[in-house]
Design an enzyme around this catalytic site. Sequence first.
Site, PDB file in Angstrom:
ATOM      1  N   GLU A 100       0.828  -1.206   0.000  1.00 24.39           N
ATOM      2  CA  GLU A 100       0.000   0.000   0.000  1.00 24.39           C
ATOM      3  C   GLU A 100       0.863   1.257   0.000  1.00 24.39           C
ATOM      4  OE1 GLU A 100      -3.404   0.269  -0.869  1.00 24.39           O
ATOM      5  OE2 GLU A 100      -3.545  -1.395   0.538  1.00 24.39           O
ATOM      6  N   HIS A 101       0.511   2.189  -0.868  1.00 23.69           N
ATOM      7  CA  HIS A 101       1.213   3.484  -0.996  1.00 23.69           C
ATOM      8  C   HIS A 101       2.676   3.300  -1.421  1.00 23.69           C
ATOM      9  CE1 HIS A 101      -2.069   6.053   0.471  1.00 23.69           C
ATOM     10  NE2 HIS A 101      -2.409   4.962   1.140  1.00 23.69           N
ATOM     11  N   ASP A 150      -3.528   1.495 -10.159  1.00 23.50           N
ATOM     12  CA  ASP A 150      -4.910   1.215 -10.548  1.00 23.50           C
ATOM     13  C   ASP A 150      -5.017   0.907 -12.042  1.00 23.50           C
ATOM     14  OD1 ASP A 150      -5.287   1.986  -7.968  1.00 23.50           O
ATOM     15  OD2 ASP A 150      -6.234   3.903  -8.433  1.00 23.50           O
ATOM     16  N   ALA A 174     -16.068   2.758  -3.172  1.00 24.98           N
ATOM     17  CA  ALA A 174     -15.658   1.632  -2.329  1.00 24.98           C
ATOM     18  C   ALA A 174     -14.144   1.452  -2.325  1.00 24.98           C
ATOM     19  CB  ALA A 174     -16.331   0.350  -2.807  1.00 24.98           C
ATOM     20  N   GLY A 175     -13.436   2.281  -3.069  1.00 24.63           N
ATOM     21  CA  GLY A 175     -11.982   2.143  -3.127  1.00 24.63           C
ATOM     22  C   GLY A 175     -11.548   1.001  -4.029  1.00 24.63           C
ATOM     23  N   LEU A 176     -12.437   0.585  -4.938  1.00 25.12           N
ATOM     24  CA  LEU A 176     -12.096  -0.500  -5.871  1.00 25.12           C
ATOM     25  C   LEU A 176     -11.636   0.059  -7.208  1.00 25.12           C
ATOM     26  CD1 LEU A 176     -15.070  -2.919  -5.137  1.00 25.12           C
ATOM     27  CD2 LEU A 176     -12.737  -3.121  -4.328  1.00 25.12           C
ATOM     28  N   SER A 177     -11.351   1.337  -7.230  1.00 27.29           N
ATOM     29  CA  SER A 177     -10.856   2.001  -8.414  1.00 27.29           C
ATOM     30  C   SER A 177     -11.832   1.959  -9.590  1.00 27.29           C
ATOM     31  CB  SER A 177      -9.491   1.431  -8.834  1.00 27.29           C
ATOM     32  OG  SER A 177      -9.003   2.186  -9.906  1.00 27.29           O
ATOM     33  N   ASP A 206       3.366   2.541  -4.781  1.00 23.83           N
ATOM     34  CA  ASP A 206       3.537   2.821  -6.215  1.00 23.83           C
ATOM     35  C   ASP A 206       4.194   4.172  -6.463  1.00 23.83           C
ATOM     36  OD1 ASP A 206       1.136   4.009  -5.379  1.00 23.83           O
ATOM     37  OD2 ASP A 206      -0.015   3.413  -7.145  1.00 23.83           O
TER      38      ASP A 206
HETATM   39  C1  GLA Z   1      -4.960   4.893  -4.389  1.00 24.33           C
HETATM   40  C2  GLA Z   1      -4.096   5.211  -5.594  1.00 24.33           C
HETATM   41  C3  GLA Z   1      -3.095   4.090  -5.880  1.00 24.33           C
HETATM   42  C4  GLA Z   1      -2.316   3.726  -4.624  1.00 24.33           C
HETATM   43  C5  GLA Z   1      -3.271   3.494  -3.450  1.00 24.33           C
HETATM   44  C6  GLA Z   1      -2.563   3.280  -2.151  1.00 24.33           C
HETATM   45  O1  GLA Z   1      -5.804   3.829  -4.653  1.00 24.33           O
HETATM   46  O2  GLA Z   1      -4.911   5.400  -6.731  1.00 24.33           O
HETATM   47  O3  GLA Z   1      -2.250   4.522  -6.922  1.00 24.33           O
HETATM   48  O4  GLA Z   1      -1.371   4.716  -4.319  1.00 24.33           O
HETATM   49  O5  GLA Z   1      -4.141   4.591  -3.268  1.00 24.33           O
HETATM   50  O6  GLA Z   1      -1.869   2.077  -2.159  1.00 24.33           O
END
Ligand code: GLA
Length: 413
Positions: free
Chosen positions: A55-56, A204, A150-153, A58
Amino acid sequence: MKPVTAFEPHASVAWMPSWPRGQGELQARELFGRTFGAEPDGVWSAPGRVIIIGEHLDYNAGRTMSAATPHRTFLAARPRSDSRIRIVFDQATALPGTDGVWEGDLDDLAPEGLSGWHAYATGTLWALRERGYDGPGLDMAAATCIPVGAGLSGWGAMEAVTVLAADALWGLSLGGTEAGRLELAEVAYEAQNRYIGTPFGGLDQHTSLRCRDGEAITLSFAELPPPATRYALPFREYGLTLLITRTAHHSPLVDDQFIMRSRECAAAARLLGVDFVGRMAEESDALERVDGIEDGDLRRRARHIVTELRRVRAMEAELASTAPAHDRFTEIGRLMYRSHASLELDFEVSSPAQNRAVDAAYRAGALGSRMFGAGLGGSTITLVRRTDAERTAHRIREALHEAGDADPEFLLV
Ligand code: GLA
C-alpha cells in the site's frame, strides 16, 4: 452522529454481486440505444482492482501486489464522423456534478477546468492524443457494477475501458499484446495524473489493463513503466476467498490527504538522500537509517514504506512457495494484519470503521485482514475460508453496528 437503525442480527448482509459479462454488455448496449437511438460498434470492459499488499508504494518507487475484481465497467461505443464526444454513465445520478449526457469536442479538451465523472473518459482521450494517437469523436455509454466510492478504483476502470474502446475504434491495435497493454496503461495513468491532477501512482490503471482473472500481479515501480510479475492466486482452489467490506465511511478529504502523504514521503526521501524511499528500503540498514529521522511523522511514513516493501517480498515468496498450503496461508494472513497495523499507526491512513472491521474479522477467525486503497475510509480486504465468508460478514456488520456505523456492504473477489 449518524442515526442508528435497529439491528437485526439475523437479517441477511448486503452483498454487491458482479454482473456476468453478458449482462454487463447488455446493460451498456441498452443504455447506448436508449441515449443515442443507435447500435454501438462494440462493447468493451475493464475491471476494478483490489490491493493485496504493497500500500502506498507505487508512488514511492516500491512494489505492489494487486488483483482484478470480477466487478467491471462496460462501455458501448461508436465512432462519429466529426470530433464531438458524447458520453452517458448509468451511475451519474449517484454522483455530484453532472447527470445525463455530457457533450464536448475532442479539440477542446484540456486538463484545466473539467471535473466530474466524464473527465475520467475524456481525460483518457486527451492523454491518447497527447501521446500522438488520434481518431474521430465517439459516442459512449458506460454501465458498471463496480460500487462507487468503495476504493475498488471504479475511476481507474473508467479510464481503462475508455482507452480500450478508443484503441479498437481508432485502429491503434495495442490492446492485443502485453507491450500494447502497457502503453495503454501509461495513457490511462497520464489521464489520471495530468488531466485529473491527483498524483496517484499508476497501480490502478496498470492492474485494470494488465491483470488477468485468477492471478495477482506484482508491479515494480522502481522502473517506469512498471514491469509485472504474475502469480497464480491459489485461494479459490483451497476453498478460500477474499471478502471485501465496504464501510459506509468515505471522506471527501481523501485526495488532500493523499497529496499530503506523497509530500511527506518525498520529504523523508530527501532526508535519506534518495529520490524515493523505496530505493533504499531493501538495504539491510534501511530501518536504522529511517530511525535516524528526527521528525516523528516523516519517520513513521518512511518506516511504513520500508516494512511494507518487505511484506510484499514476503508475500511473493509465499505465493511462489511449495510449502504446505496451511502454513503459507497462515503467513499470508499475518502479513495482511501487519500491513494494516502499519497503515493505521505509521502511515496513519486508516479510519475507525476500517479498524473495527479488521478487528471484527480477526475475532471471527479470519486468516488475515487489512484496509486497502488510499485510506481515510473505504474498504477492507479479508482472507477467509469460503464457507466462513457469510458468518464473518455478519460479525463485521454487527461490530460496526454496535459502534454506531452505518451497515457495510460486502463483495467477494
Ligand atoms: C490509491 C491510488 C493508488 C495507490 C493506493 C494506495 O488507490 O490510486 O495509486 O497509491 O491509493 O496504495
